[in-house]
Design a protein around this motif. Structure first.
Motif, PDB file in Angstrom:
ATOM      1  N   LEU A 101     -42.164  38.678  65.127  1.00  0.00           N
ATOM      2  CA  LEU A 101     -40.765  38.861  64.744  1.00  0.00           C
ATOM      3  C   LEU A 101     -39.989  39.353  65.972  1.00  0.00           C
ATOM      4  N   GLY A 102     -39.920  38.508  66.964  1.00  0.00           N
ATOM      5  CA  GLY A 102     -39.192  38.806  68.189  1.00  0.00           C
ATOM      6  C   GLY A 102     -39.676  40.098  68.817  1.00  0.00           C
ATOM      7  N   SER A 103     -38.709  40.924  69.240  1.00  0.00           N
ATOM      8  CA  SER A 103     -39.090  42.183  69.882  1.00  0.00           C
ATOM      9  C   SER A 103     -39.323  43.279  68.845  1.00  0.00           C
ATOM     10  N   TYR A 104     -39.202  42.956  67.561  1.00  0.00           N
ATOM     11  CA  TYR A 104     -39.279  44.000  66.530  1.00  0.00           C
ATOM     12  C   TYR A 104     -40.702  44.303  66.076  1.00  0.00           C
ATOM     13  N   GLU A 105     -41.470  43.282  65.762  1.00  0.00           N
ATOM     14  CA  GLU A 105     -42.783  43.518  65.161  1.00  0.00           C
ATOM     15  C   GLU A 105     -43.626  42.244  65.288  1.00  0.00           C
ATOM     16  N   SER A 106     -44.932  42.405  65.330  1.00  0.00           N
ATOM     17  CA  SER A 106     -45.848  41.259  65.246  1.00  0.00           C
ATOM     18  C   SER A 106     -46.960  41.667  64.306  1.00  0.00           C
ATOM     19  N   VAL A 107     -47.340  40.743  63.437  1.00  0.00           N
ATOM     20  CA  VAL A 107     -48.429  41.034  62.506  1.00  0.00           C
ATOM     21  C   VAL A 107     -49.332  39.810  62.432  1.00  0.00           C
ATOM     22  N   GLY A 108     -50.560  40.024  62.011  1.00  0.00           N
ATOM     23  CA  GLY A 108     -51.433  38.870  61.859  1.00  0.00           C
ATOM     24  C   GLY A 108     -52.833  39.243  61.425  1.00  0.00           C
ATOM     25  N   THR A 109     -53.627  38.210  61.225  1.00  0.00           N
ATOM     26  CA  THR A 109     -55.048  38.413  60.947  1.00  0.00           C
ATOM     27  C   THR A 109     -55.835  37.643  61.987  1.00  0.00           C
ATOM     28  N   LEU A 110     -56.928  38.225  62.402  1.00  0.00           N
ATOM     29  CA  LEU A 110     -57.825  37.520  63.319  1.00  0.00           C
ATOM     30  C   LEU A 110     -59.154  37.336  62.608  1.00  0.00           C
ATOM     31  N   MET A 111     -59.727  36.156  62.748  1.00  0.00           N
ATOM     32  CA  MET A 111     -60.962  35.839  62.027  1.00  0.00           C
ATOM     33  C   MET A 111     -62.091  35.606  63.030  1.00  0.00           C
ATOM     34  N   GLY A 112     -63.280  35.538  62.459  1.00  0.00           N
ATOM     35  CA  GLY A 112     -64.415  35.057  63.228  1.00  0.00           C
ATOM     36  C   GLY A 112     -65.057  36.105  64.110  1.00  0.00           C
ATOM     37  N   PHE A 113     -64.852  37.382  63.796  1.00  0.00           N
ATOM     38  CA  PHE A 113     -65.509  38.419  64.589  1.00  0.00           C
ATOM     39  C   PHE A 113     -66.936  38.630  64.088  1.00  0.00           C
ATOM     40  N   ALA A 114     -67.617  39.610  64.661  1.00  0.00           N
ATOM     41  CA  ALA A 114     -69.031  39.816  64.361  1.00  0.00           C
ATOM     42  C   ALA A 114     -69.299  39.883  62.863  1.00  0.00           C
ATOM     43  N   THR A 115     -68.362  40.487  62.122  1.00  0.00           N
ATOM     44  CA  THR A 115     -68.573  40.635  60.676  1.00  0.00           C
ATOM     45  C   THR A 115     -68.417  39.300  59.952  1.00  0.00           C
ATOM     46  N   GLY A 116     -67.779  38.348  60.591  1.00  0.00           N
ATOM     47  CA  GLY A 116     -67.524  37.059  59.943  1.00  0.00           C
ATOM     48  C   GLY A 116     -66.265  37.103  59.097  1.00  0.00           C
ATOM     49  N   GLY A 117     -65.714  38.300  58.890  1.00  0.00           N
ATOM     50  CA  GLY A 117     -64.513  38.418  58.072  1.00  0.00           C
ATOM     51  C   GLY A 117     -63.262  38.397  58.920  1.00  0.00           C
ATOM     52  N   SER A 118     -62.160  38.896  58.342  1.00  0.00           N
ATOM     53  CA  SER A 118     -60.913  38.911  59.098  1.00  0.00           C
ATOM     54  C   SER A 118     -60.472  40.355  59.307  1.00  0.00           C
ATOM     55  N   ILE A 119     -59.758  40.589  60.397  1.00  0.00           N
ATOM     56  CA  ILE A 119     -59.192  41.920  60.596  1.00  0.00           C
ATOM     57  C   ILE A 119     -57.689  41.796  60.760  1.00  0.00           C
ATOM     58  N   ARG A 120     -57.021  42.871  60.324  1.00  0.00           N
ATOM     59  CA  ARG A 120     -55.575  42.868  60.393  1.00  0.00           C
ATOM     60  C   ARG A 120     -55.136  43.452  61.735  1.00  0.00           C
ATOM     61  N   VAL A 121     -54.177  42.809  62.371  1.00  0.00           N
ATOM     62  CA  VAL A 121     -53.658  43.361  63.626  1.00  0.00           C
ATOM     63  C   VAL A 121     -52.144  43.446  63.530  1.00  0.00           C
ATOM     64  N   GLU A 122     -51.587  44.424  64.210  1.00  0.00           N
ATOM     65  CA  GLU A 122     -50.133  44.505  64.236  1.00  0.00           C
ATOM     66  C   GLU A 122     -49.675  45.138  65.535  1.00  0.00           C
ATOM     67  N   GLY A 123     -48.357  45.170  65.719  1.00  0.00           N
ATOM     68  CA  GLY A 123     -47.787  45.806  66.898  1.00  0.00           C
ATOM     69  C   GLY A 123     -48.166  45.099  68.187  1.00  0.00           C
ATOM     70  N   LEU A 124     -48.438  45.916  69.210  1.00  0.00           N
ATOM     71  CA  LEU A 124     -48.688  45.385  70.549  1.00  0.00           C
ATOM     72  C   LEU A 124     -49.908  44.452  70.586  1.00  0.00           C
ATOM     73  N   ILE A 125     -50.963  44.839  69.846  1.00  0.00           N
ATOM     74  CA  ILE A 125     -52.184  44.012  69.859  1.00  0.00           C
ATOM     75  C   ILE A 125     -51.871  42.618  69.304  1.00  0.00           C
ATOM     76  N   ALA A 126     -51.147  42.592  68.182  1.00  0.00           N
ATOM     77  CA  ALA A 126     -50.797  41.304  67.573  1.00  0.00           C
ATOM     78  C   ALA A 126     -49.919  40.495  68.538  1.00  0.00           C
ATOM     79  N   LYS A 127     -48.984  41.179  69.189  1.00  0.00           N
ATOM     80  CA  LYS A 127     -48.083  40.490  70.134  1.00  0.00           C
ATOM     81  C   LYS A 127     -48.898  39.888  71.293  1.00  0.00           C
ATOM     82  N   LEU A 128     -49.873  40.663  71.783  1.00  0.00           N
ATOM     83  CA  LEU A 128     -50.684  40.161  72.903  1.00  0.00           C
ATOM     84  C   LEU A 128     -51.485  38.928  72.492  1.00  0.00           C
ATOM     85  N   PHE A 129     -52.058  38.969  71.278  1.00  0.00           N
ATOM     86  CA  PHE A 129     -52.797  37.790  70.799  1.00  0.00           C
ATOM     87  C   PHE A 129     -51.852  36.601  70.630  1.00  0.00           C
TER      88      PHE A 129
END
Ligand SMILES: Cc1cc2nc3c(=O)[nH]c(=O)nc-3n(C[C@H](O)[C@H](O)[C@H](O)COP(=O)(O)OP(=O)(O)OC[C@H]3O[C@@H](n4cnc5c(N)ncnc54)[C@H](O)[C@@H]3O)c2cc1C
Length: 430
Positions: A364-392
């Motif tokens: 969401l532009g410079s305001y916020e970033s959100v998302g889910t990332l899949m396929g990690f060691a657990t095989g499930g998904s993790i929620r990411v937000e803020g700077l980490i989500a923006k970097l991804f």
């Protein structure tokens, strides 16, 4: 030499042409030709940023001719116009300039293997008035046109200084619609700060997002949609759900429930559909979205020498769903076809393609970033937000640049951009 022709140099097609050129083309094991109706490439997920003015198309476009020269393939400008499967030729439409003069005639290009990767466009479902009154973000030209008109309207409102309100109606609460709403909210405030002292976005700008379904971001998890909605509401973007648009006029967006939503600027950002040319491409099977139906190997069902990738392909994934039309799908399919063609050269059969969903990110532009990332060691998904989500989110584009230019040029480009942002306006002002 084997002739590999790729039609459509987008997120998938250009990566494929580049990597095949660098391998089979460079070693003269195949001649690779890329056909595109445009002369330059711009990664499509950047289009809402072009529309909002947060990026300048001139600094992010890549010239097909230059890329072809650097990566050992040939570029042929023109639009896909037909196919002759028995003669193994693909028809490319004549190229006509702005003044109507023919630059290149209608041509038939011979192929041994053909890849169709012409992407998709918005699906207006035949809604009256969309064609005449709504902007679409199908290509760089349209996104830039929207931006120019919007800037002009802001200049006019500033000159007239009569407090008039600019109403923006965005149809479609998918990722494109919500990202555009947030980008516009930000960039028009920045623009006003550059000297439009009589245009106050707080009182003179209304952004409305109109969604036919019960919630925004229908394809993404509920919590992502809720986080996005919270941010949009904080920005005072009005989100209307369960409102199916039935027509658009020069001033309003009309919905099935009878609402008349003010829209001096309407943007249609709902659904996808592929070009009509794919519905009758010498008997190739297509579906109701005009996508070419492919086997797990990405070969079209009726011709093993013709492949389709990206948005214009219908490739079965899981739970009776197809691989989603996303840049990450096009990227994975392109990588798969690189190995398919190398295998083919070694006399081996193509392997099936397996799509891996790495998650979804919304910026969401410079305001916020959100998302889910899949396929990690657990095989499930993790929620990411803020700077980490923006970097991804940013890394998706960097991966595309890496595929096109290699690591070092991508890194240098990133550095050059960081320097440029210190010396240029924060938004495109014209
Ligand atoms: C505003 C916007 C934001 C998006 N954001 C994201 C995101 O954040 N993440 C994500 O994963 N996906 C995103 N997408 C979707 C993503 O852009 C597409 O899924 C992806 O670009 C598809 O790649 P492709 O190679 O199939 O087609 P495209 O990238 O669309 O490329 C198609 C190419 O074919 C050319 N072409 C078209 N028709 C013809 C013709 N008849 N003859 C010759 N050439 C032709 C075009 O000029 C273009 O170069 C977004 C899309 C939009 C519109």
């Amino acid at each position: 030499m084997r002739q590999i022709v790729i039609v459509g140099g987008g997120a998938g097609g250009l990566e494929l042409a580049t990597r095949l050129g660098d391998t089979l083309g460079k070693s003269r094991r195949a001649h690779v030709t890329l056909v595109d109706r445009a002369r330059t490439h711009l990664w499509k997920p950047l289009l809402h940023e072009v529309a909002a003015g947060s990026i300048n198309i001139h600094s992010d476009q890549l010239d097909y001719l230059a890329q072809a020269r650097w990566h050992h393939f040939t570029f042929a400008p023109g639009e896909l116009a037909g196919l002759d499967r028995s003669a193994k030729t693909v028809r490319v439409a004549a190229v006509i300039d702005d003044e109507g003069t023919e630059i290149l005639p209608l041509r038939d290009l011979p192929y041994d293997s053909l890849v169709i990767s012409i992407g998709s466009q918005c699906n207006d479902f035949g809604t009256p008035g969309v064609r005449e009154h709504a902007f679409k973000l199908d290509n760089a030209w349209e996104a830039n046109l929207f931006h120019r008109r919007l800037i002009n309207a802001c200049f006019k409102a500033n000159y007239l200084a009569d407090g008039r309100v600019l109403n923006l109606a965005i149809v479609g609460g998918g990722a494109t619609g919500v990202e555009l709403a947030a980008e516009l909210h930000n960039t028009l405030r920045v623009l006003a700060a550059y000297g439009l002292s009589k245009f106050d976005p707080e009182t003179q700008l209304r952004i409305r997002l109109v969604e036919a379904g019960p919630r925004i971001l229908a394809g993404l998890p509920e919590y992502l949609a809720q986080a996005t909605l919270d941010t949009l509401q904080k920005l005072k973007v009005e989100v209307l759900v369960n409102e199916r648009v039935v027509s658009i006029t020069a001033t309003h967006v009309h919905t099935a429930s009878g609402k008349e939503i003010p829209g001096d600027f309407a943007v249609w950002a709902a659904g996808i559909k592929c070009a009509d040319v794919l519905t009758d491409l010498d008997g190739l099977e297509s579906n109701k979205l005009n996508q070419l139906v492919v086997l797990p190997t990405l070969q079209t069902t009726r011709d093993p020498n013709i492949f389709a990738l990206g948005d214009c392909s219908a490739c079965e994934w899981k739970d009776a769903r197809n691989v989603p039309p996303r840049a990450q799908s096009a990227h994975q399919m392109a990588s798969h076809l690189v190995s398919t063609f190398k295998r083919q050269h070694a006399g081996k059969l193509p392997k099936p393609f397996h799509y891996r969903d790495f998650g979804s990110l919304v910026s969401l532009g410079s305001y916020e970033s959100v998302g889910t990332l899949m396929g990690f060691a657990t095989g499930g998904s993790i929620r990411v937000e803020g700077l980490i989500a923006k970097l991804f989110y940013i890394s998706l584009y960097k991966l595309h640049l890496w595929a096109l230019h290699g690591f070092w040029r991508m890194a240098l480009d990133t550095l050059a951009r960081m320097i440029r942002t210190q010396t240029a306006p924060k938004v495109k002002l014209h």
